[in-house]
Design an enzyme around this catalytic site. Structure first.
Site, PDB file in Angstrom:
ATOM      1  CG  ASP A  70      -2.765   8.054  -1.156  1.00  0.00           C
ATOM      2  OD1 ASP A  70      -2.635   8.444   0.017  1.00  0.00           O
ATOM      3  OD2 ASP A  70      -2.499   6.898  -1.531  1.00  0.00           O
TER       4      ASP A  70
ATOM      5  NE  ARG B 184       0.207   1.107   3.439  1.00  0.00           N
ATOM      6  CZ  ARG B 184       1.164   1.965   3.664  1.00  0.00           C
ATOM      7  NH1 ARG B 184       2.433   1.580   3.675  1.00  0.00           N
ATOM      8  NH2 ARG B 184       0.925   3.230   3.875  1.00  0.00           N
ATOM      9  N   GLY B 185       0.299   2.417  -0.017  1.00  0.00           N
ATOM     10  CA  GLY B 185       1.105   3.622  -0.162  1.00  0.00           C
ATOM     11  C   GLY B 185       1.220   3.936  -1.646  1.00  0.00           C
ATOM     12  CB  ALA B 186       0.535   7.059  -3.507  1.00  0.00           C
TER      13      ALA B 186
ATOM     14  NE  ARG C  54      -6.055   0.919  -1.601  1.00  0.00           N
ATOM     15  CZ  ARG C  54      -5.389   1.424  -0.560  1.00  0.00           C
ATOM     16  NH1 ARG C  54      -4.109   1.181  -0.403  1.00  0.00           N
ATOM     17  NH2 ARG C  54      -6.012   2.183   0.332  1.00  0.00           N
TER      18      ARG C  54
ATOM     19  CE  LYS D 194      -5.104   5.501   4.541  1.00  0.00           C
ATOM     20  NZ  LYS D 194      -6.111   4.690   3.801  1.00  0.00           N
TER      21      LYS D 194
END
Ligand code: MRU
Length: 358
Positions: free
Chosen positions: A243, A53-55, A90, A254
């Site tokens: 993001d 996860r994480g852009a 996502r 977030k």
């Protein structure tokens, strides 16, 4: 970054020449394990189930997902299908589309027989570039921390961060954490307030873990504590990731980031956002109106997991009949952002400055 003395990235091609290895972030901080991706479906699942996860890391994983797709079928139809499948994983982080567009632009003009080899090379370039970009973000942010430190006469610079915009969210270094690691390594005393970041606890589970492994002093706080700490002069600056950043400088990050920015403004605390320029979506201006906000399962709010008796246990927190909502990101308007820390320099969150980065 190093884990127990060994240098790691968050994603790398396996020496078998057929698969890709990731760190399974759903197991942190309790277990440090890798997972193997061999087909495009594995990459898609790793993104949607948040093993990664994480852009920036979502983008890098998607790039390798295209590699895995091309290994089994390099036709035009397979290329498009892989793009669509990975893109659907996502909705909020724009690096996903950026990486897929980049891979498709390189692969589509090539003869089918050349696509898999070229895909390996391009995905590796995406990763190497991410590392270089984040290191440059670190250098640019370090100058800001150094200035704050100079005014503090040797006492630690207190930095609050939200979620995990650390090396685990990128290929290496992190975005928000890159200036922190560089400051720490340069001998500047820093202390990080780590927002727990409910519901998935990326702060408590990931940021705290990686800062600890690097020896950076930090304290985990509940998400509601930041405003209080700012009122009492215990936060010198906030640095978060993003993001998606719009053409006018709104930042989507977030859930809970917006509340930190409001508290920071009310208390005169500088609020910085660290970002690689591929996180800018030049097609979008009004972040609140235009950025799709991921709605994740209510189970992430209802259940929490942790160590218990040598294993990992999940417990139910809520009255069984209560409804649960789980919007996963929010938008902080540009007016609340002190500056954007990019690999190309520190700029105001304005349309003109962002256009100047192109
Ligand atoms: O839902 P996640 O864990 O993918 O959300 C991650 C964040 O919000 C990060 O702050 C953002 O991706 C920036 S990462 C460098």
């Amino acid at each position: 970054m190093k884990v127990d003395g060994k240098a790691y990235r968050t994603i790398w091609p396996d020496s078998d020449g057929e698969s890709v290895i990731i760190l399974d972030q759903t197991l942190f901080p309790h277990r440090f394990e890798t997972a193997r991706l061999t087909v495009v479906e594995d990459a898609a699942r790793a993104i949607s189930d948040m093993l990664v996860r994480g852009a920036p890391l979502i983008g890098a994983t998607a790039a390798y997902g295209m590699v895995l797709a091309m290994r089994s079928d390099a036709s035009d139809a397979a290329l498009r299908a892989a793009y669509e499948q990975l893109h659907a994983t996502r909705p909020t982080a724009i690096n996903l589309r950026w990486a897929l567009d980049r891979m498709e632009a390189v692969l589509r003009p090539l003869p089918h027989g050349d696509r898999a080899g070229a895909a390996w090379e391009e995905a590796a370039r995406v990763c190497d570039e991410d590392v270089g970009i984040n290191s440059a973000i670190g250098d640019n942010g370090l100058a800001i921390i150094r200035d704050v430190a100079a005014k503090k006469g040797g006492s630690p610079v207190n930095i609050l961060t939200h979620c995990n915009a650390g090396w685990l969210a990128t290929v290496d270094w992190g975005t928000a954490t890159a200036p922190i690691y560089k400051a720490h390594d340069a001998g500047i005393p820093v202390h990080v307030w780590v927002d727990e970041t409910r519901p998935r606890n990326q702060g408590a589970f990931l940021t705290a873990w990686e800062l600890g492994r690097h020896g950076v002093p930090h304290t985990v706080i509940v998400d509601n504590a930041g405003g209080h700490l700012m009122q009492h002069g215990q936060v010198d600056m906030v640095i978060t990731g993003t993001d998606r950043t719009t053409a006018r400088g709104d930042v989507c990050n977030k859930i809970g980031t917006y509340l930190k920015a409001l508290a920071a403004q009310d208390n005169g605390v500088p609020f910085y956002v660290a970002l690689p320029t591929p996180t800018i979506d030049h097609r979008v201006s009004d972040g609140v109106a235009e950025i799709p906000i991921e709605d994740r399962s209510g189970d992430e709010v209802r259940f929490i997991s942790g160590r218990s008796g040598g294993g990992i246990t999940q417990v139910d927190l809520l009255p069984p009949a209560s409804a649960v909502a789980n919007p996963s990101f929010d938008v902080t308007p540009a007016r609340l952002v002190t500056a954007l820390i990019t690999e190309k320099g520190v700029i105001p969150a304005t349309e003109g400055a962002i256009a100047g980065l192109r």
